[in-house]
Write an enzyme that holds these catalytic residues in place. Structure first.
Site, mmCIF file in Angstrom:
data_model
loop_
_atom_site.group_PDB
_atom_site.id
_atom_site.type_symbol
_atom_site.label_atom_id
_atom_site.label_comp_id
_atom_site.label_asym_id
_atom_site.label_seq_id
_atom_site.Cartn_x
_atom_site.Cartn_y
_atom_site.Cartn_z
ATOM 1 N N HIS A 202 40.110 39.497 39.444
ATOM 2 C CA HIS A 202 40.758 37.962 38.694
ATOM 3 C C HIS A 202 42.213 37.894 39.339
ATOM 4 C CE1 HIS A 202 44.207 41.324 38.199
ATOM 5 N NE2 HIS A 202 44.593 40.352 37.385
HETATM 6 C C1 UD1 Z 1 47.097 38.064 33.692
HETATM 7 C C2 UD1 Z 1 49.135 37.831 34.305
HETATM 8 C C3 UD1 Z 1 48.308 39.343 36.138
HETATM 9 C C4 UD1 Z 1 47.492 40.145 35.635
HETATM 10 C C5 UD1 Z 1 46.248 40.329 34.793
HETATM 11 C C6 UD1 Z 1 45.605 41.435 34.123
HETATM 12 C C7 UD1 Z 1 49.909 36.165 35.026
HETATM 13 C C8 UD1 Z 1 50.878 35.009 36.038
HETATM 14 N N1 UD1 Z 1 49.022 36.869 35.532
HETATM 15 O O1 UD1 Z 1 46.270 37.468 35.251
HETATM 16 O O2 UD1 Z 1 49.407 39.171 36.320
HETATM 17 O O3 UD1 Z 1 47.630 41.356 36.289
HETATM 18 O O4 UD1 Z 1 46.898 39.364 33.399
HETATM 19 O O5 UD1 Z 1 44.301 41.035 33.823
HETATM 20 O O6 UD1 Z 1 50.829 36.168 33.677
HETATM 21 N N2 UD1 Z 1 41.361 34.452 28.822
HETATM 22 C C9 UD1 Z 1 40.409 34.562 28.138
HETATM 23 N N3 UD1 Z 1 40.138 35.660 27.808
HETATM 24 C C10 UD1 Z 1 41.315 36.370 27.561
HETATM 25 C C11 UD1 Z 1 42.395 36.494 28.027
HETATM 26 C C12 UD1 Z 1 41.914 35.389 29.702
HETATM 27 O O7 UD1 Z 1 39.228 33.610 28.336
HETATM 28 O O8 UD1 Z 1 40.839 37.056 26.544
HETATM 29 C C13 UD1 Z 1 41.424 33.324 30.287
HETATM 30 C C14 UD1 Z 1 42.491 32.066 30.127
HETATM 31 O O9 UD1 Z 1 42.232 31.769 29.083
HETATM 32 C C15 UD1 Z 1 42.671 31.933 31.288
HETATM 33 C C16 UD1 Z 1 42.533 32.329 32.309
HETATM 34 O O10 UD1 Z 1 41.475 33.856 31.790
HETATM 35 O O11 UD1 Z 1 41.940 30.710 31.608
HETATM 36 C C17 UD1 Z 1 43.850 33.235 32.806
HETATM 37 O O12 UD1 Z 1 44.586 34.420 31.798
HETATM 38 P P1 UD1 Z 1 46.123 34.430 32.102
HETATM 39 O O13 UD1 Z 1 46.817 34.704 30.993
HETATM 40 O O14 UD1 Z 1 46.466 33.252 32.985
HETATM 41 O O15 UD1 Z 1 46.849 35.548 33.007
HETATM 42 P P2 UD1 Z 1 45.259 36.922 34.020
HETATM 43 O O16 UD1 Z 1 44.520 36.109 34.728
HETATM 44 O O17 UD1 Z 1 44.322 37.082 33.614
#
Ligand code: UD1
Length: 352
Positions: A202
């Site tokens: 991820h």
């Molecule tokens: C975040 C943390 C990371 C942690 C991880 C656990 C930061 C910079 N990174 O990364 O340290 O290891 O969480 O999972 O804070 N999204 C969805 N549905 C959800 C959650 C996220 O669609 O329920 C999408 C978001 O809209 C975004 C992408 O996934 O486009 C990434 O989400 P983001 O909040 O950037 O965090 P993670 O990549 O999960």
């Protein structure tokens, strides 16, 4: 004593479950939980609250998506309002996410002491947003609870020695508490113990580059092992965006929606090997004494690599294939993470 706890992403829900359970036993501590909303899909958030019995957050900010600056900035604005109204004695943050950074920054600017659980971890890779979040959070914190002695050392190198406590890893408490919870995930997907590879991918460094994502998934296919991978929403989105999803469907890879914590532990416990870029999953693999192949160029838990219990392969296709086929943990699994009483030790320090 009033503590405002900030959580927002999946691994923080697990840590909060362990800590809040201990806090609940003390009448002299009031804990108010704020969910930033960073993770919001049912399988990424609510399911953890339901199954791990985490107290209901008093606030949910529903802040997700956008760039790092947009996400963090919106959190700062909303968190500050709550801090001013609630007037806590402490703000508590976990790990290294944007929610961690926002909580620490908003709180420290209005002089509320910050408690950081999982302080001192360093990958020494500033390309990772998580590394920036960790460094900044540690430098703003008054009480720093470290998961390993190496983490204490890292803080010392940066001149942070006050308020530092080695208490072990709260994720180890969680694994001890929950790893014997039975689920039916093996039966559900007809998986045989020690015959499949459990994989999670991820991290932005892997998912946001088509080339890297392709290398990783090509390697998984070439390994010819049975691979099971619950897809993080970001990874699914990127596979679709790069039009790669159909290339890897109907092969040896079983794609799932995100699974719950008990299922993840069960898959780890019974896997032949683990392939991951998650800092949490690699530690869980270690606690459960599994061979772990780390799809990253750097790692916070360096002891695992030095001791040859895990291997760093980056996103190099050939290295991943070779590691899946040949690498095996040495099998000593020394204890660097304390004795699974981290939450109790933290509460003891706070009450003192
Ligand atoms: C975040 C943390 C990371 C942690 C991880 C656990 C930061 C910079 N990174 O990364 O340290 O290891 O969480 O999972 O804070 N999204 C969805 N549905 C959800 C959650 C996220 O669609 O329920 C999408 C978001 O809209 C975004 C992408 O996934 O486009 C990434 O989400 P983001 O909040 O950037 O965090 P993670 O990549 O999960």
């Amino acid at each position: 004593m009033k503590i405002l706890t900030i959580i927002g992403a999946r691994p923080q829900f697990i840590k909060a479950a362990v800590f809040s359970k201990v806090v609940k036993k003390y009448n002299d501590i009031e804990e108010v939980i704020i969910h930033t909303g960073q993770h919001y899909d049912k399988n990424m958030s609510q399911i953890f609250f339901d199954e791990l019995d985490i107290p209901k957050p008093k606030y949910n900010l529903h802040i997700n998506g956008g760039s790092h600056a947009q996400q963090t900035g919106r959190m700062l604005i909303e968190l500050e309002k709550i801090f001013l109204e609630e007037k806590p004695n402490f703000i508590l943050v976990y790990g290294d996410t944007n929610s961690t950074l926002a909580g620490a920054l908003a709180g420290s600017k209005i002089h509320i002491p910050i408690i950081h659980i999982e302080a001192g971890f360093r990958s020494h890779d500033k390309e990772m947003p998580e590394e920036i979040n960790r460094i900044c959070t540690d430098h703003m914190s008054s009480l720093l609870f470290c998961p390993t002695k190496e983490a204490v050392n890292e803080l010392k190198k940066e001149g942070i020695t006050q308020g530092v406590h080695f208490v072990g890893d709260i994720m180890y408490d969680a694994v001890k508490d929950f790893s014997n919870t039975q689920t039916n995930i093996l039966e559900k997907y007809s998986l045989e113990k020690e015959k499949y590879i459990y994989c999670t991918i991820h991290r932005a460094q892997n998912t946001d580059s088509k080339e890297k994502l392709q290398n990783i998934f090509d390697a998984l296919v070439k390994s010819d092992e049975q691979i099971i991978i619950p897809l993080h929403p970001r990874t699914r989105k990127k596979l679709e965006e790069f039009k790669l999803f159909s290339k890897y469907e109907n092969k040896n890879i079983l794609f799932l929606e995100p699974i719950n914590y008990f299922e993840s532990l069960e898959l780890t416990k019974n896997a032949k090997k683990i392939v991951t870029d998650s800092g949490g999953v690699l530690r869980e693999a270690y606690f459960l004494q599994k061979t772990c192949i780390v799809v990253r160029d750097s790692i916070e838990f360096v002891e695992m690599i030095k001791d040859e219990e895990g291997i760093l392969v980056g996103s190099d296709k050939e290295k991943i294939i070779t590691a899946i086929k040949e690498f095996k943990a040495k099998g000593e699994f020394k204890n660097y993470f304390g004795n699974a009483t981290t939450a109790k030790q933290i509460v003891k320090v706070l009450r003192r």
